[in-house]
Design an enzyme around this catalytic site. Structure first.
Site, PDB file in Angstrom:
ATOM      1  N   ASP A  28       0.866  -1.169   0.000  1.00 25.00           N
ATOM      2  CA  ASP A  28       0.000   0.000   0.000  1.00 25.00           C
ATOM      3  C   ASP A  28       0.904   1.221   0.000  1.00 25.00           C
ATOM      4  O   ASP A  28       1.166   1.799   1.051  1.00 25.00           O
ATOM      5  CB  ASP A  28      -0.769   0.019   1.337  1.00 25.00           C
ATOM      6  CG  ASP A  28      -2.196  -0.408   1.163  1.00 25.00           C
ATOM      7  OD1 ASP A  28      -2.773  -0.135   0.098  1.00 25.00           O
ATOM      8  OD2 ASP A  28      -2.735  -0.989   2.115  1.00 25.00           O
ATOM      9  N   SER A  61      -5.521   8.081  -3.222  1.00 25.07           N
ATOM     10  CA  SER A  61      -6.735   7.314  -3.512  1.00 25.07           C
ATOM     11  C   SER A  61      -7.887   7.765  -2.625  1.00 25.07           C
ATOM     12  O   SER A  61      -9.008   7.980  -3.098  1.00 25.07           O
ATOM     13  CB  SER A  61      -6.479   5.818  -3.324  1.00 25.07           C
ATOM     14  OG  SER A  61      -5.644   5.337  -4.351  1.00 25.07           O
TER      15      SER A  61
END
Lengths: 510, 510
Positions: free
Chosen positions: A256, A264
């Protein structure tokens, strides 16, 4: 000219297959690109080569390429070799540790959204962002690029509130309390939520057992403006579509990248019309954010990017060391959330976390400091939040008469008893998730776990510590086996009593 | 139990396709892994999901998975979800900039060779090695891991010589002179070579027009020990097989991670039984190694890794600023090399480079310093090298009576004339390659370019500067068009004469 054949495989990218003799003749290697042109349109796709699947003169289009070219099987198309997209040069630039301009980032994101990049190239992009990072300016530009390559929602209201948890804690059904509380206070809070990727269930998976969650951008706008609050599935709208395509490649690598997480989240919220946002950042082992330091860094950067986007952001760094509440799994969590709204018995951690965050959101609006949490508590305890929840369920097409008691959880159950006397030393979030998933969650709506003993609580021998629920006997057996092997709840013997006794004070009331 | 269907696509990894309902039921996402077990064997494969290609209860095996499971279509197999390989953790460790142990590197390379990693994971590995690098100890361990996961050749001779060019210069047919010269001196030089990936032709592509190049490890050993020299295709043997799989993923990204270049070269040589190696490192714009500094760093590290592997390594940093010799393309280069062996007219750059490197190799053996090059020249000029070449061609199954004059190059040709008076300022290697490839090289054996004017040479208006050859009229036309557009040979006007006159001294004799 080539004749189109259809190959029904969704590779997540535009892929076509050529006969090896044709590829040889055209000087094309596996993973090269070709342009396929019909009379009406053309697409660029990545080539795989087959010895025998196709005859010479045939081109096999995989699902995505086939459906987007919109030509019939056996129709004729022109196929020519084309160079790799320039965004690969920008990905290499980032791999080399260089800063990217807005236009370079936009080119990459456009090529991702248009499926012009192969999985290999996408993995290189993710790896580069992971290892080299992005500065705040690049992160803001990445956010803007993700917004620009998708749809946006505009509400007819000046302040649009939202809440987002960056995840990793099982049982985190706080959204189902926060949204109705905030909406009942007259705020607009159109929450988009996600389904579980690797967790036991996402908010969308939970709310789905109560009502519909899939709406168009227009419908979301309409419902939210009428009722004040929604909980809908973000995947149903084309908001920041790059995110899903990036997650597809992050998933097998289990990474991540820091800047990508920020971009995001912020892109989805901004594109959804939000301008007042509270972020929940759970910290603890086996959550997404392992240390308090990292959580503070996230907070600072989320707030800074928010400033750039004209969005007020506040962050709540929360305790993520064990599940929130006792229920894990779609129907079990829906039941626990409804019970809280109905003012029935409810775990303290769920109650406290929901009120604190709802209070923060209220104070981002016109309410003075110090008044948010008491107001949130009042709305919850007076039944106004439950009333709002029923309105939301009905507005989204569900049955507003649902109660915590009417919910039917998985009919196959197994209670696990403690094999010793002691105190709960720790609960492993990841293990809880594994067991819930083995029992069938999130697709098996009735599947999950009820945890009876949380950190610091005293346990007697043969006292129940958790129960596994499932819709299927076979899955229940698998989950029970897994639970007995992994032991999600660690119980320490009495020797540790004095130490645990004081440590346990934080959470003893569960 | 699932029923096997075959899907003839080679995805470069073990891939299987599941019906979406089955995947849903099993809790499997796209890119998760499953174990497929028949009665006899089992393989682990990566899952893609299809809505309609397969019925529930069917599993589609792509080419590699199908052929390695060795079960019939419609036979039954067991399919279970399995966790991702641990090597992904080690790839992440490298992404995080940490040092990897031998066992961690070996695990990654084993998973690559066993096709346990998806393209995404492989791309993350390559990206990590590219951005984070490896220290010498890791590079040595990577080399060892690549050796260990493939076959090795053991020669019955104490000293086994070899030569390798790390590439990037068109027309570099020196191997076809060096191997027969060195072998004619009584040395054992079993050269494995490669085909072109992105170049106009590799040594294997050239030698293939004269004889067979595909042999087993045993055959190579046998031929080399009998004749002294071989030039065979390395891809025909299972030596350091990780290399091809890694190249497959490097290719679309157009990256060549430093440590991976060293490990790949050294692993292939060590596994092929070599213990005396000369490396040719061409330096120049548009070659693999752009600067002299980088070439020196490569030299030091190749030599250091050689020490660790008990292999003596010497490096020749060579001029890579323009093609070697005049011919580029399989048959054209074979003809030029044969002409040199036959002591016909031959370009100075080819002559000089071949003799210098052959001399270095000879001096790595028993010959005293300063005697290698003269000896190499003597072997070449006396016809001994030609005789050895004919032996090699015959031993590998070709016709030893071949001569430079008997070689038939592409029958379609086009001569390009200079449009001005001046001097050749530069020749662009990459453009030369593009034109040769447009003409059909390396698959079109007769295709390529003959260059008449090299750097520093004087050119009159309407004087021929290069000729393009092709086996096909259409390809010739394309290549001519490309040549006229890209102008591979840059001619500067007379104003620059005095400067160019002195600069040109280096190469005026061509």
């Amino acid at each position: 000219m080539f004749t189109i054949k259809r190959i029904d495989v969704d590779a997540g990218e535009y892929t076509v297959i050529l006969n090896s003799a044709d590829a040889y003749e055209m000087g094309i290697r596996s993973l090269d690109r070709v342009k396929i042109s019909s009379k009406k349109r053309s697409i660029t796709a990545i080539v795989e080569i087959s010895e025998t699947m196709l005859s010479s003169g045939e081109i096999g289009l995989l699902t995505r390429a086939f459906s987007d070219l919109k030509e019939d099987i056996d129709s004729e198309v022109d196929v020519t070799s084309t160079p790799r997209p320039t965004s690969i040069e920008y990905i290499k630039k980032k791999m080399n540790g260089e800063e990217l301009s807005f236009n370079e980032i936009l080119r990459i994101i456009k090529d991702i959204v248009n499926k012009n990049l192969s999985n290999i190239e996408l993995a290189a992009y993710i790896s580069a962002v992971y290892t080299r990072g992005m500065n705040l300016r690049e992160t803001k530009d990445l956010t803007m690029a993700m917004i620009e390559t998708g749809d946006t929602i505009d509400f007819n209201k000046e302040e649009v509130y939202d809440f987002h948890s960056i995840g990793g804690v099982p049982g985190n059904k706080v959204t189902l309390l926060i949204v109705p509380i905030v909406a009942a206070a007259g705020y607009l809070i159109p929450k988009t939520s996600s389904r579980a990727i690797s967790s036991a269930c996402g908010t969308a998976d939970i709310f789905e057992v109560l009502t519909n969650i899939s709406f168009s951008a227009e419908e979301i706008e309409h419902i939210a403006e009428r009722v004040g609050g929604t909980i809908v599935w973000g995947g149903g709208v084309n908001i920041a579509p790059a995110d899903d395509l990036i997650i597809h490649v992050e998933y097998p690598l289990a990474i991540d990248p820091y800047s990508q997480v920020i971009a995001s989240v912020m892109a989805k919220k901004k594109a959804a019309g939000v301008n007042r946002l509270v972020l929940d950042i759970p910290v603890g082992p086996n959550t997404k954010v392992a240390t308090f330091e990292l959580a503070k860094r996230y907070s600072r950067d989320f707030i800074a990017i928010g400033d750039e986007l004209d969005m007020r952001v506040q962050c709540a760094i929360t305790y993520g060391g064990q599940p929130v509440g006792r229920a894990v799994g779609p129907l079990l969590e829906a039941r626990e959330a409804l019970a809280a709204l109905e003012n029935k018995k409810v775990p303290n951690s769920l109650f406290e976390k929901s009120l604190s965050i709802a209070g923060m959101i209220l104070e981002m609006g016109p309410m003075p400091a110090g008044t948010g949490r008491p107001r949130a508590k009042d709305i919850l305890c007076s039944g106004k939040a439950l009333k709002k929840m029923k309105e939301m369920i009905e507005a989204q097409g569900g049955n507003p008469d649902v109660t915590s008691e009417s919910i039917e959880v998985g009919k196959y159950t197994h209670e696990t008893l403690s094999d010793r006397v002691g105190y709960v030393d720790s609960i492993n979030n990841k293990t809880i998730v594994k067991i819930a998933r083995a029992a069938g969650a999130p697709k098996g709506k009735g599947a999950g776990i009820m945890i009876y003993k949380k950190r610091g609580m005293k346990v007697d021998k043969d006292e129940p510590i958790y129960t596994i629920y499932s819709d299927s006997k076979a899955k229940l057996d698998q989950a029970v086996k897994l639970g007995n092997k992994l032991r999600p709840i660690a119980i320490e013997g009495m020797v540790l009593e004095t130490i645990k006794g004081s440590n346990g004070m934080d959470v003893y009331d569960e």
